[in-house]
Each structure stands twice: as C-alpha cells, then as structure tokens.
Design a protein around this motif. Structure first.
Motif, mmCIF file in Angstrom:
data_model
loop_
_atom_site.group_PDB
_atom_site.id
_atom_site.type_symbol
_atom_site.label_atom_id
_atom_site.label_comp_id
_atom_site.label_asym_id
_atom_site.label_seq_id
_atom_site.Cartn_x
_atom_site.Cartn_y
_atom_site.Cartn_z
ATOM 1 N N ARG A 192 0.741 -1.160 0.062
ATOM 2 C CA ARG A 192 0.029 -0.119 -0.067
ATOM 3 C C ARG A 192 0.912 1.387 0.138
ATOM 4 O O ARG A 192 0.684 2.179 -0.699
ATOM 5 N N ARG A 234 1.147 4.028 -2.989
ATOM 6 C CA ARG A 234 1.009 5.659 -2.638
ATOM 7 C C ARG A 234 2.309 6.298 -2.936
ATOM 8 O O ARG A 234 2.097 7.502 -3.324
ATOM 9 N N TRP A 245 -4.797 -0.818 -8.073
ATOM 10 C CA TRP A 245 -3.950 -0.901 -7.035
ATOM 11 C C TRP A 245 -4.281 0.137 -6.058
ATOM 12 O O TRP A 245 -4.647 -0.187 -4.898
ATOM 13 N N PHE A 283 -6.106 -0.540 -2.371
ATOM 14 C CA PHE A 283 -5.738 -0.105 -1.248
ATOM 15 C C PHE A 283 -6.474 1.097 -0.478
ATOM 16 O O PHE A 283 -6.156 1.677 0.294
ATOM 17 N N LEU A 300 -6.767 4.202 -2.026
ATOM 18 C CA LEU A 300 -6.105 5.356 -2.301
ATOM 19 C C LEU A 300 -6.428 6.448 -3.106
ATOM 20 O O LEU A 300 -5.955 7.511 -3.342
#
Length: 319
Positions: A254, A258, A312, A316, A318
């Motif tokens: 994660r 990020r 992704w 996660f 984000l």
C-alpha cells in the motif's frame, strides 16, 4: 565483490547502447520530505528501467558461440523486457521465462521485440525453467547473480556520483539485489561517506530475510510488486549488501502504491511500485537522520500502466 574498475569497464562497454539518465533536484519531493532530494531518473532508460544496463553489458561480453546459441532470462517483468529489446538490437535470439503474475504489458513488449516468452506458475518454476534451458544449451543472462550484470547496473551509481550534488543518503530498491550491489560498490568507491539504504516490500523480502539468517534463504512471495519478487537473493548480492549497505527497510505494498501517486503528483514522474516504495522509506530515513539529510533516490523504473496503478489504488483505498 565488484569493484569500481569493473563498473568503469561496463560503462565503456555499454556507452552508445544505453541512455545516460539525468540526476535532477526535485523541488516537489524536497518539499514533501522536508529535505533536499535528488532523483536519478532511471525510468527514462531504454526499456523503461535500469535493467537495460546489465542486460546490455552481458550481451556485449558474450563470445560468438554464446551469442549463436541464444540467450535465456527469467524475469518478473523488467529484466525480460530489457533482454528481449537489447538482444533484438544486437541480433541475438532471446527466450524470456516469466511467471503468470508478470504484468501483461511486460509479456507483450518482450514478445513484440521478438523474444520467445514462456510463462510459468510462479517465480520458483520460472528460475527452474531457465536453468533447464541453460543446461540444454542457451546462454543464461541472470537478472542479478552475475558479476557482469552487477557491474552493468553499477553504472547507475557511477553516473549518480558524478552528476548529483552533495548527498548524505541514497535509497535503492531491492529485488534480487543486482542494482543495489552495483550502485553501492560505485558509491562506496566514489563517495565513501554516503549511506546506502535498501528498500523492499512486504512479501518480497529476500534480502532482509537473508540478512537476518546470515545468508541467502528461500522466501515466500506475496507482494504485488513482481519486479522485486526474487525467490532468494544470491550469495554475491548478499555479500555486497551485507558489506556495503547501511540498512534494508521494508514497506507495505500500500505504501509503495501511495509512493507512485506521490511521485506523480510531486515529482511529475510516472513510476512503478518498485520505485514508489522509495518514498515511504525516504520518510523513515529523513526522520532518523534529521534536518541534515540530503537524499538521493534511484528511481529504477516506470513500467506500470495507468490501469495497473488505478487498480492498486482502488484495492488499497487510495483513490
């Protein structure tokens, strides 16, 4: 152990075949991290990652019989792309073995370059398949367990030492350890006061587990970061890291994703998670070193699609 002379020889050998990528101060990352940051933009390299350096160094070192036999490589993505493209440029037939978890784009690029691609159910099987093909007569171009390949990757450090301003700490991602081994050898020779930090993701911790065990050990792979997912480091890369690297940090998948979003937003570069993982690790280094830190980041590759990153990010939470 690779020395500066081997790295300088590799630099001479591959000159004209690879790009001398820029090392640039990043105002955006400097503001984000609260310390001056210089980024070595290896994602601008041919084939989108540093891997072109080691692959080219190895290909150019081969004798006529080895070239005629054709080459084989195992890869989670970037090494396969690099070998396929650079082998085609040098008129050498290439076979690339990848796990099915490798990015579809990496498989497609290797095939489009003319390589024969074989897919396996995992990295362990991929390495076993490549070894079998070597035994059948192909020339193995190992992604990290080869002194010529390590020296080729070390040219990243050679250039970084020459082109960057003052640095206290340099962060380098680790898969099998070829890049950090070469970069550390170059920097320790040319900038001996600089600390070198390795970065891995959880579920791709081959080097940190090796350091804890006192030598290479097989590891269970679960990280989304296939380009860092070596099933074990080699004795050579372990020796380099244990002797030359200050510490290996581990961050989550994660955090790595990020980091990709932060690099896009603050540094204006599009990276893959193997480079994105540097950002959370750099925060740790900055906190530990304090206000005197001057950070160098080896931005190793950018072979991730927008769809990959958005998927992704969604996974996660984000977005």
């Amino acid at each position: 152990m690779i020395g500066i002379s081997e790295i300088e020889t590799a630099a001479e050998r591959i000159a004209g075949h690879i790009v001398r990528t820029p090392a640039v101060p990043s105002p955006g990352l400097s503001e984000l991290l609260g310390a001056p940051v210089t980024a070595k933009l290896e994602l601008l390299q041919r084939t989108g990652s540093f891997k072109a350096r080691g692959a080219t160094a190895k290909l150019l070192s081969l004798g006529a019989a080895e070239r005629a036999a054709g080459v084989v490589a195992v890869s989670g993505g970037n090494h396969g792309i690099a070998l396929a493209v650079m082998a085609a440029a040098l008129h050498v037939k290439a076979t690339v073995v990848m796990p099915r978890s490798a990015p579809a784009r990496s498989v497609a690029i290797a095939e489009e370059a003319g390589a024969s691609v074989r897919l396996t159910d995992g990295m362990d099987e991929a390495f076993a398949t490549a070894t079998r093909l070597r035994d059948e007569g192909l020339t193995l171009v190992h992604p990290f367990d080869d002194p010529v390949v390590i020296a080729g990757q070390g040219t990243v450090g050679l250039e970084f030492a020459a082109d960057a301003g003052e640095l206290t700490d340099v962060l380098v991602s680790i898969g099998g350890g070829g890049l950090i081994s070469g970069v550390a050898a170059a920097l320790r020779a040319l900038r001996p006061g600089v600390r070198i930090w390795g970065v891995e993701t959880e579920g791709a911790q081959a080097m940190s587990e090796a350091l804890a065990a006192g030598g290479p050990v097989p590891v269970a792979l679960s990280s989304i970061v296939t380009t860092l997912s070596a099933p074990a480091v080699s004795q050579s890369t372990y020796d380099h890291v244990s002797a030359l690297v200050h510490e290996v940090l581990v961050v989550s998948d994660r955090e790595a994703v990020r980091g990709c979003l932060d690099l896009a937003g603050h540094a204006k570069v599009w990276t893959e998670p193997a480079a994105g993982c540097l950002l959370p690790a750099a925060r740790q280094v900055r906190e530990r070193i304090g206000s005197g830190a001057r950070l160098g980041l080896v931005v190793c590759g950018g072979n991730a699609t927008t769809a990959d990153i958005m998927s992704w990010a969604e996974r996660f939470g984000l977005r």
